[in-house]
Design a protein around this motif. Sequence first.
Motif, PDB file in Angstrom:
ATOM      1  N   THR A  29      -5.673   1.619   2.278  1.00 23.69           N
ATOM      2  CA  THR A  29      -4.666   1.021   1.402  1.00 23.69           C
ATOM      3  C   THR A  29      -3.379   1.844   1.374  1.00 23.69           C
ATOM      4  O   THR A  29      -2.334   1.347   0.963  1.00 23.69           O
ATOM      5  CB  THR A  29      -5.187   0.894  -0.035  1.00 23.69           C
ATOM      6  OG1 THR A  29      -5.584   2.193  -0.496  1.00 23.69           O
ATOM      7  CG2 THR A  29      -6.371  -0.062  -0.091  1.00 23.69           C
ATOM      8  N   THR A  30      -3.458   3.106   1.804  1.00 21.96           N
ATOM      9  CA  THR A  30      -2.286   3.977   1.747  1.00 21.96           C
ATOM     10  C   THR A  30      -2.176   4.778   3.045  1.00 21.96           C
ATOM     11  O   THR A  30      -3.156   4.904   3.796  1.00 21.96           O
ATOM     12  CB  THR A  30      -2.352   4.914   0.524  1.00 21.96           C
ATOM     13  OG1 THR A  30      -1.099   5.586   0.371  1.00 21.96           O
ATOM     14  CG2 THR A  30      -3.477   5.928   0.644  1.00 21.96           C
ATOM     15  N   PHE A  31      -0.985   5.294   3.317  1.00 26.12           N
ATOM     16  CA  PHE A  31      -0.708   5.958   4.586  1.00 26.12           C
ATOM     17  C   PHE A  31      -0.004   7.292   4.347  1.00 26.12           C
ATOM     18  O   PHE A  31       0.777   7.442   3.402  1.00 26.12           O
ATOM     19  CB  PHE A  31       0.145   5.039   5.472  1.00 26.12           C
ATOM     20  CG  PHE A  31      -0.542   3.735   5.795  1.00 26.12           C
ATOM     21  CD1 PHE A  31      -1.293   3.586   6.950  1.00 26.12           C
ATOM     22  CD2 PHE A  31      -0.457   2.644   4.924  1.00 26.12           C
ATOM     23  CE1 PHE A  31      -1.943   2.397   7.236  1.00 26.12           C
ATOM     24  CE2 PHE A  31      -1.103   1.443   5.202  1.00 26.12           C
ATOM     25  CZ  PHE A  31      -1.851   1.327   6.366  1.00 26.12           C
ATOM     26  N   LYS A  32      -0.271   8.249   5.204  1.00 23.47           N
ATOM     27  CA  LYS A  32       0.225   9.607   5.041  1.00 23.47           C
ATOM     28  C   LYS A  32       1.745   9.685   5.141  1.00 23.47           C
ATOM     29  O   LYS A  32       2.356   9.103   6.024  1.00 23.47           O
ATOM     30  CB  LYS A  32      -0.400  10.514   6.104  1.00 23.47           C
ATOM     31  CG  LYS A  32       0.006  11.972   5.975  1.00 23.47           C
ATOM     32  CD  LYS A  32      -0.628  12.809   7.088  1.00 23.47           C
ATOM     33  CE  LYS A  32      -0.164  14.255   7.001  1.00 23.47           C
ATOM     34  NZ  LYS A  32      -0.743  15.075   8.095  1.00 23.47           N
ATOM     35  N   ARG A  33       2.330  10.446   4.205  1.00 20.30           N
ATOM     36  CA  ARG A  33       3.771  10.687   4.217  1.00 20.30           C
ATOM     37  C   ARG A  33       4.053  12.035   4.873  1.00 20.30           C
ATOM     38  O   ARG A  33       3.240  12.951   4.858  1.00 20.30           O
ATOM     39  CB  ARG A  33       4.323  10.711   2.786  1.00 20.30           C
ATOM     40  CG  ARG A  33       4.115   9.425   2.021  1.00 20.30           C
ATOM     41  CD  ARG A  33       4.635   9.520   0.601  1.00 20.30           C
ATOM     42  NE  ARG A  33       6.100   9.585   0.567  1.00 20.30           N
ATOM     43  CZ  ARG A  33       6.805   9.524  -0.556  1.00 20.30           C
ATOM     44  NH1 ARG A  33       6.179   9.435  -1.730  1.00 20.30           N
ATOM     45  NH2 ARG A  33       8.121   9.573  -0.516  1.00 20.30           N
ATOM     46  N   GLU A  34       5.262  12.145   5.432  1.00 22.82           N
ATOM     47  CA  GLU A  34       5.724  13.438   5.948  1.00 22.82           C
ATOM     48  C   GLU A  34       6.196  14.301   4.777  1.00 22.82           C
ATOM     49  O   GLU A  34       6.399  13.808   3.657  1.00 22.82           O
ATOM     50  CB  GLU A  34       6.857  13.220   6.950  1.00 22.82           C
ATOM     51  CG  GLU A  34       6.484  12.342   8.142  1.00 22.82           C
ATOM     52  CD  GLU A  34       5.316  12.895   8.936  1.00 22.82           C
ATOM     53  OE1 GLU A  34       5.276  14.119   9.148  1.00 22.82           O
ATOM     54  OE2 GLU A  34       4.438  12.108   9.331  1.00 22.82           O
ATOM     55  N   VAL A  35       6.407  15.561   5.034  1.00 21.36           N
ATOM     56  CA  VAL A  35       6.855  16.485   3.989  1.00 21.36           C
ATOM     57  C   VAL A  35       8.168  16.029   3.368  1.00 21.36           C
ATOM     58  O   VAL A  35       8.402  16.173   2.162  1.00 21.36           O
ATOM     59  CB  VAL A  35       6.988  17.922   4.553  1.00 21.36           C
ATOM     60  CG1 VAL A  35       7.577  18.868   3.501  1.00 21.36           C
ATOM     61  CG2 VAL A  35       5.623  18.433   5.012  1.00 21.36           C
ATOM     62  N   ASP A  36       9.035  15.463   4.203  1.00 26.71           N
ATOM     63  CA  ASP A  36      10.338  15.021   3.691  1.00 26.71           C
ATOM     64  C   ASP A  36      10.266  13.668   2.983  1.00 26.71           C
ATOM     65  O   ASP A  36      11.283  13.120   2.562  1.00 26.71           O
ATOM     66  CB  ASP A  36      11.364  14.980   4.822  1.00 26.71           C
ATOM     67  CG  ASP A  36      11.013  13.950   5.900  1.00 26.71           C
ATOM     68  OD1 ASP A  36       9.975  13.244   5.757  1.00 26.71           O
ATOM     69  OD2 ASP A  36      11.757  13.850   6.889  1.00 26.71           O
ATOM     70  N   TYR A  45       2.062   1.341   2.129  1.00 21.35           N
ATOM     71  CA  TYR A  45       1.007   0.870   1.229  1.00 21.35           C
ATOM     72  C   TYR A  45       0.602  -0.507   1.740  1.00 21.35           C
ATOM     73  O   TYR A  45       1.460  -1.299   2.156  1.00 21.35           O
ATOM     74  CB  TYR A  45       1.566   0.819  -0.198  1.00 21.35           C
ATOM     75  CG  TYR A  45       0.569   0.556  -1.281  1.00 21.35           C
ATOM     76  CD1 TYR A  45      -0.494   1.441  -1.525  1.00 21.35           C
ATOM     77  CD2 TYR A  45       0.692  -0.557  -2.105  1.00 21.35           C
ATOM     78  CE1 TYR A  45      -1.401   1.203  -2.550  1.00 21.35           C
ATOM     79  CE2 TYR A  45      -0.202  -0.803  -3.134  1.00 21.35           C
ATOM     80  CZ  TYR A  45      -1.253   0.085  -3.348  1.00 21.35           C
ATOM     81  OH  TYR A  45      -2.151  -0.144  -4.362  1.00 21.35           O
ATOM     82  N   SER A  46      -0.673  -0.812   1.728  1.00 21.71           N
ATOM     83  CA  SER A  46      -1.143  -2.002   2.428  1.00 21.71           C
ATOM     84  C   SER A  46      -0.659  -3.313   1.814  1.00 21.71           C
ATOM     85  O   SER A  46      -0.666  -4.344   2.481  1.00 21.71           O
ATOM     86  CB  SER A  46      -2.669  -2.001   2.498  1.00 21.71           C
ATOM     87  OG  SER A  46      -3.107  -2.722   3.628  1.00 21.71           O
ATOM     88  N   ALA A 229      -0.028 -11.148  -3.123  1.00 18.90           N
ATOM     89  CA  ALA A 229      -1.074 -12.115  -2.744  1.00 18.90           C
ATOM     90  C   ALA A 229      -1.210 -12.144  -1.226  1.00 18.90           C
ATOM     91  O   ALA A 229      -0.896 -13.131  -0.560  1.00 18.90           O
ATOM     92  CB  ALA A 229      -0.741 -13.496  -3.285  1.00 18.90           C
ATOM     93  N   VAL A 230      -1.680 -11.020  -0.668  1.00 20.72           N
ATOM     94  CA  VAL A 230      -1.751 -10.868   0.781  1.00 20.72           C
ATOM     95  C   VAL A 230      -3.216 -10.885   1.237  1.00 20.72           C
ATOM     96  O   VAL A 230      -4.118 -10.533   0.482  1.00 20.72           O
ATOM     97  CB  VAL A 230      -1.074  -9.556   1.230  1.00 20.72           C
ATOM     98  CG1 VAL A 230       0.427  -9.628   0.990  1.00 20.72           C
ATOM     99  CG2 VAL A 230      -1.671  -8.343   0.530  1.00 20.72           C
ATOM    100  N   PRO A 231      -3.459 -11.288   2.489  1.00 18.26           N
ATOM    101  CA  PRO A 231      -4.827 -11.276   3.004  1.00 18.26           C
ATOM    102  C   PRO A 231      -5.293  -9.854   3.287  1.00 18.26           C
ATOM    103  O   PRO A 231      -4.482  -8.968   3.566  1.00 18.26           O
ATOM    104  CB  PRO A 231      -4.726 -12.089   4.297  1.00 18.26           C
ATOM    105  CG  PRO A 231      -3.310 -11.897   4.739  1.00 18.26           C
ATOM    106  CD  PRO A 231      -2.498 -11.801   3.479  1.00 18.26           C
ATOM    107  N   SER A 232      -6.590  -9.635   3.227  1.00 16.16           N
ATOM    108  CA  SER A 232      -7.146  -8.318   3.528  1.00 16.16           C
ATOM    109  C   SER A 232      -7.033  -8.022   5.020  1.00 16.16           C
ATOM    110  O   SER A 232      -6.916  -8.946   5.840  1.00 16.16           O
ATOM    111  CB  SER A 232      -8.615  -8.264   3.116  1.00 16.16           C
ATOM    112  OG  SER A 232      -9.396  -9.054   4.005  1.00 16.16           O
ATOM    113  N   PRO A 233      -7.073  -6.747   5.415  1.00 16.13           N
ATOM    114  CA  PRO A 233      -7.085  -6.416   6.842  1.00 16.13           C
ATOM    115  C   PRO A 233      -8.228  -7.099   7.584  1.00 16.13           C
ATOM    116  O   PRO A 233      -8.056  -7.541   8.723  1.00 16.13           O
ATOM    117  CB  PRO A 233      -7.244  -4.893   6.845  1.00 16.13           C
ATOM    118  CG  PRO A 233      -6.658  -4.443   5.540  1.00 16.13           C
ATOM    119  CD  PRO A 233      -7.007  -5.530   4.571  1.00 16.13           C
TER     120      PRO A 233
END
Length: 374
Positions: A29-36, A45-46, A229-233
């Motif tokens: 559901t979430t994705f890694k951010r860079e330091v900046d 975010y999904s 209201a989005v479909p799941s992966p």
Amino acid sequence: MKIETIAIHAGNKTDADTQAVIQPIIMSTTFKREVDGSYANGYIYSRSANPNRQLLENVVAKLEGGVDAAAFSSGNAAGMAVFQALEPGTHIIGPDDMYHGLRNQIKTLFAGVLEFDFIDVNDEATLLAHIKPNTKLIWVETPSNPLLKLTDIRKVVAIAHERGIKVACDNTFASPVFQQPLALGADLVMHSTTKYFGGHSDLMGGILITPKQDDLWQKIRQVQEMGGAVPSPMDCYYLVRSLKTLPYRMRGHAANAQQLAEYLEQHPKVERVMYPGLPSHPQHDIAKAQMTGGYSGMLSFCVKGDAQTAKQVLSKLKFFTIATSLGGVESLIEHRASVEGPDTKTPFNLLRVSVGLEHIDDLIADMEQALGAI
């Protein structure tokens, strides 16, 4: 690319890490951010974006000849996104024969927010008489549910665009295999991906396609992201997989529907058959002019008798499952008026059929014994 090649390749991406030929399901559901604070791959975010959803949107946009698509968790959610993107007080025109779920949504959830009229949009005089200064959208559904009425998309588009009005088309019954409304001038296309796109009666979704990323489209995208209201992966993955066989499935559905319609039309216990592929259909010429390669796997027919007679036919069928929805590989049938409720305009002796991919001889034999029993 031809539509068969688009269906197979436009929704696929070889995985960079494993070289897997098929895109993996990205459930995070979430994705890694860079330091900046930035996001190296563009995913935050999904709800905003997901790799599987992007592939689904890409392949459907290309199938319909559009530049972008927005996927939703249901067909009703997709339609609602369009209505939510309109300014309060906007007047919309819809067809008199329209999927009852969306029609009821407009009448119930948008009462007091939007103005609306449901008319025969194919009647030019009627259409012109209902256009107001605040009319901003004409919604068409062709072929329609459940009467299989056709709308001349080119004619409606010409009237609408001359007055600065957009046209949205529900293309669920036809699919892009048989009809491409954007090529005929429409401004938006909608599908319930639950139906032919999914094709196996086991997932739910909806999608909108646009030929240009204008202000209305940006508002629709905003509704998609903020409303969520989005479909799941997982649903996106299975939709992409199903789409690879869509052109071939649709041709099978249409071939079976054509033969079943021709059989029913000559049956002495059938009052009338509604199928665009029949020369007897009152708008067959429109179908020939804007549909190519087939006329859908959907048909409706009225038995000679009343609602009880129609339900007797249902009780005798073996290969047609009595169920709502459509577009699966299995044949479905239902008494449509009882589904739509007390305000239905559907004839009470009408049965709607989603013709599946069983052998046509078995389907006709099943219908023969069921009609013979009434």
